[in-house]
Design a protein around this motif. Structure first.
Motif, PDB file in Angstrom:
ATOM      1  N   ALA A 121       0.829  -1.207   0.000  1.00 55.46           N
ATOM      2  CA  ALA A 121       0.000   0.000   0.000  1.00 55.46           C
ATOM      3  C   ALA A 121       0.865   1.259   0.000  1.00 55.46           C
ATOM      4  CB  ALA A 121      -0.920  -0.001   1.219  1.00 55.46           C
ATOM      5  N   TYR A 122       1.998   1.200   0.672  1.00 56.18           N
ATOM      6  CA  TYR A 122       2.884   2.380   0.789  1.00 56.18           C
ATOM      7  C   TYR A 122       3.618   2.687  -0.506  1.00 56.18           C
ATOM      8  CZ  TYR A 122       6.818   5.232   2.383  1.00 56.18           C
ATOM      9  OH  TYR A 122       7.762   6.219   2.524  1.00 56.18           O
ATOM     10  N   LYS A 123       4.161   1.660  -1.141  1.00 53.92           N
ATOM     11  CA  LYS A 123       4.984   1.871  -2.327  1.00 53.92           C
ATOM     12  C   LYS A 123       4.149   2.038  -3.589  1.00 53.92           C
ATOM     13  CE  LYS A 123       8.869   1.789  -2.524  1.00 53.92           C
ATOM     14  NZ  LYS A 123       9.876   2.856  -2.407  1.00 53.92           N
ATOM     15  N   GLY A 124       3.132   1.171  -3.769  1.00 55.58           N
ATOM     16  CA  GLY A 124       2.337   1.225  -4.981  1.00 55.58           C
ATOM     17  C   GLY A 124       3.166   0.854  -6.207  1.00 55.58           C
ATOM     18  N   GLY A 125       2.688   1.195  -7.377  1.00 55.80           N
ATOM     19  CA  GLY A 125       3.435   0.958  -8.606  1.00 55.80           C
ATOM     20  C   GLY A 125       3.701  -0.510  -8.882  1.00 55.80           C
ATOM     21  N   TRP A 126       4.891  -0.786  -9.446  1.00 53.27           N
ATOM     22  CA  TRP A 126       5.214  -2.160  -9.826  1.00 53.27           C
ATOM     23  C   TRP A 126       5.379  -3.068  -8.611  1.00 53.27           C
ATOM     24  CZ3 TRP A 126       9.646  -4.530  -8.154  1.00 53.27           C
ATOM     25  CH2 TRP A 126      10.655  -3.702  -7.644  1.00 53.27           C
ATOM     26  N   VAL A 127       5.784  -2.485  -7.477  1.00 53.11           N
ATOM     27  CA  VAL A 127       5.894  -3.292  -6.252  1.00 53.11           C
ATOM     28  C   VAL A 127       4.523  -3.815  -5.853  1.00 53.11           C
ATOM     29  CG1 VAL A 127       6.486  -3.256  -3.812  1.00 53.11           C
ATOM     30  CG2 VAL A 127       7.934  -2.051  -5.462  1.00 53.11           C
ATOM     31  N   ASP A 128       3.542  -2.925  -5.887  1.00 54.75           N
ATOM     32  CA  ASP A 128       2.176  -3.314  -5.550  1.00 54.75           C
ATOM     33  C   ASP A 128       1.658  -4.372  -6.521  1.00 54.75           C
ATOM     34  OD1 ASP A 128      -0.314  -3.342  -4.349  1.00 54.75           O
ATOM     35  OD2 ASP A 128      -1.057  -1.672  -5.520  1.00 54.75           O
ATOM     36  N   SER A 129       1.915  -4.190  -7.801  1.00 51.29           N
ATOM     37  CA  SER A 129       1.458  -5.154  -8.805  1.00 51.29           C
ATOM     38  C   SER A 129       2.117  -6.515  -8.603  1.00 51.29           C
ATOM     39  CB  SER A 129       1.773  -4.630 -10.213  1.00 51.29           C
ATOM     40  OG  SER A 129       1.119  -3.399 -10.449  1.00 51.29           O
ATOM     41  N   GLY A 130       3.420  -6.504  -8.310  1.00 48.07           N
ATOM     42  CA  GLY A 130       4.119  -7.762  -8.089  1.00 48.07           C
ATOM     43  C   GLY A 130       3.612  -8.494  -6.869  1.00 48.07           C
ATOM     44  N   LEU A 131       3.355  -7.786  -5.786  1.00 52.86           N
ATOM     45  CA  LEU A 131       2.854  -8.415  -4.571  1.00 52.86           C
ATOM     46  C   LEU A 131       1.429  -8.922  -4.756  1.00 52.86           C
ATOM     47  CD1 LEU A 131       4.304  -5.978  -1.887  1.00 52.86           C
ATOM     48  CD2 LEU A 131       5.092  -8.281  -2.454  1.00 52.86           C
ATOM     49  N   ARG A 132       0.635  -8.218  -5.532  1.00 49.97           N
ATOM     50  CA  ARG A 132      -0.720  -8.704  -5.811  1.00 49.97           C
ATOM     51  C   ARG A 132      -0.682  -9.952  -6.681  1.00 49.97           C
ATOM     52  NH1 ARG A 132      -4.367  -3.990  -7.999  1.00 49.97           N
ATOM     53  NH2 ARG A 132      -2.374  -3.120  -8.702  1.00 49.97           N
ATOM     54  N   THR A 133       0.273 -10.025  -7.596  1.00 47.80           N
ATOM     55  CA  THR A 133       0.433 -11.238  -8.409  1.00 47.80           C
ATOM     56  C   THR A 133       0.802 -12.421  -7.519  1.00 47.80           C
ATOM     57  OG1 THR A 133       1.151  -9.921 -10.308  1.00 47.80           O
ATOM     58  CG2 THR A 133       1.685 -12.276 -10.330  1.00 47.80           C
ATOM     59  N   PHE A 134       1.717 -12.177  -6.578  1.00 50.68           N
ATOM     60  CA  PHE A 134       2.058 -13.215  -5.609  1.00 50.68           C
ATOM     61  C   PHE A 134       0.832 -13.638  -4.813  1.00 50.68           C
ATOM     62  CE2 PHE A 134       2.811 -13.611  -0.989  1.00 50.68           C
ATOM     63  CZ  PHE A 134       3.349 -14.885  -0.967  1.00 50.68           C
ATOM     64  N   GLY A 135      -0.001 -12.671  -4.465  1.00 52.18           N
ATOM     65  CA  GLY A 135      -1.202 -12.986  -3.706  1.00 52.18           C
ATOM     66  C   GLY A 135      -2.142 -13.902  -4.469  1.00 52.18           C
ATOM     67  N   VAL A 136      -2.337 -13.627  -5.738  1.00 50.00           N
ATOM     68  CA  VAL A 136      -3.193 -14.469  -6.560  1.00 50.00           C
ATOM     69  C   VAL A 136      -2.605 -15.874  -6.681  1.00 50.00           C
ATOM     70  CG1 VAL A 136      -4.146 -14.804  -8.873  1.00 50.00           C
ATOM     71  CG2 VAL A 136      -4.133 -12.521  -7.841  1.00 50.00           C
ATOM     72  N   PHE A 137      -1.302 -15.951  -6.911  1.00 51.22           N
ATOM     73  CA  PHE A 137      -0.639 -17.252  -7.039  1.00 51.22           C
ATOM     74  C   PHE A 137      -0.762 -18.059  -5.753  1.00 51.22           C
ATOM     75  CE2 PHE A 137       3.239 -19.591  -5.955  1.00 51.22           C
ATOM     76  CZ  PHE A 137       3.214 -20.585  -6.932  1.00 51.22           C
ATOM     77  N   GLY A 138      -0.453 -17.420  -4.632  1.00 48.96           N
ATOM     78  CA  GLY A 138      -0.492 -18.135  -3.359  1.00 48.96           C
ATOM     79  C   GLY A 138      -1.888 -18.576  -2.982  1.00 48.96           C
TER      80      GLY A 138
END
Length: 312
Positions: A121-138
């Motif tokens: 939430a703090y960084k946003g951008g590609w970091v946020d997108s990457g972590l959300r992708t991890f969330g979907v995968f997990g």
């Protein structure tokens, strides 16, 4: 707070009794079937009927339930039909394994979900997108697939961790830790993925509130706003999700304990179901309901502490 706690405890006790009654009714609806399980498939009908009468299985289900529940209150869960051991003794030997597995998974989930969700939430951008992708995968990957992948990588190829087995902490604390690393990781990946997304969403919702803009207008650094204000006010949804995750972890533990050959409640449930060991099944159900109720009460208290308005 005491009134709030009393309400939660009363609701928990009612839930325990209700779930126990429903489970008891489903399992003990056919007393002669239970008597035949005890005597064996070759027993004649007269012996089965007599045994059912001796055990009180021909009594009304209401009477049977209150007799059983009265024994439970005295610490008597009956004896196993397979090995004739007291059910309480069997559960006592299995409970620490499952509680260690689920408890450590919750702790790991809490730490990583807060860090990942807040950072996303703090960084946003590609970091946020990457972590959300991890969330979907997990979230989408089954526990047993993650477990198999971890075993292949860390146990078979790298030979860093044991593939299966359990070492009690009283025997070797280091061995106990190593035996739980892979099972806890296999369970935690999915829960971290789901919980971190909840934390991220809750933090972003809080950051849209008017008082956050007021804090920012006073010159308070953005990082301090996230850590001191947004995180605390976003804790209620995160804790609620964590409580819900606990129930899923108990279900996931059944599979994980089979994969890693852990002698916990999960493997006991499967073995008891295959053997139709009814007293053990009832004792296990009661234990699981009590644990879920206790955890939910603790979560409710934590939410009430973080957000006093939720006590109403």
């Amino acid at each position: 707070m005491l009134v709030f706690l009393a309400r939660r405890v009363v609701a928990g006790v009612v839930l325990i009794i209700a779930v126990s009654a429903v489970t008891f009714t489903l399992i003990y609806s056919d007393g002669e079937r239970i008597a035949r399980l005890i005597l064996g498939p070759d027993a004649d009908q007269a012996a089965v009927v007599q045994r059912a009468q001796e055990l009180g299985l021909n009594e009304p289900l209401v009477v049977q339930f209150f007799v059983w529940f009265g024994k439970v209150l005295n610490g008597d869960l009956g004896r196993s039909l397979s090995d004739h051991r007291p059910v309480l003794e069997t559960l006592t030997s299995r409970v620490p394994v499952t509680l260690a597995l689920v408890g450590l998974t919750l702790l790991v989930t809490l730490i990583f979900a807060v860090v990942i969700g807040l950072y996303s939430a703090y960084k946003g951008g590609w970091v946020d997108s990457g972590l959300r992708t991890f969330g979907v995968f997990g979230f989408a990957t089954p526990h047993f697939l993650i477990a198999i992948g971890l075993v292949v990588l860390f146990a078979l190829n790298l030979k860093l961790l044991p593939a299966t087995g359990y070492i009690p902490p009283t025997k070797s604390l280091g061995g106990w830790t190593l035996s739980l690393v892979l099972p806890v990781t296999a369970l935690a990946v999915g829960t971290i993925a789901s919980a971190s997304q909840q934390v991220r969403g809750a933090v972003l919702d809080v950051m849209k509130q008017d008082y956050i803009r007021t804090l920012r207008s006073r010159g308070i650094p953005l990082r301090a706003v996230y850590l001191r204000h947004a995180l605390k006010n976003a804790s209620a949804p995160g804790l609620t999700t964590l409580g819900m995750q606990f129930v899923g972890l108990l279900g996931g533990a059944v599979v994980i304990e089979q994969v890693f050959a852990l002698p916990g409640i999960g493997s006991l449930v499967i073995a008891s179901a295959l053997k139709s060991d009814i007293p053990v099944i009832m004792g296990t159900v009661l234990f699981l309901v009590v644990v879920v109720v206790v955890v939910n009460i603790v979560v409710d208290l934590a939410i009430a502490w973080a957000n006093p308005r939720s006590r109403n």
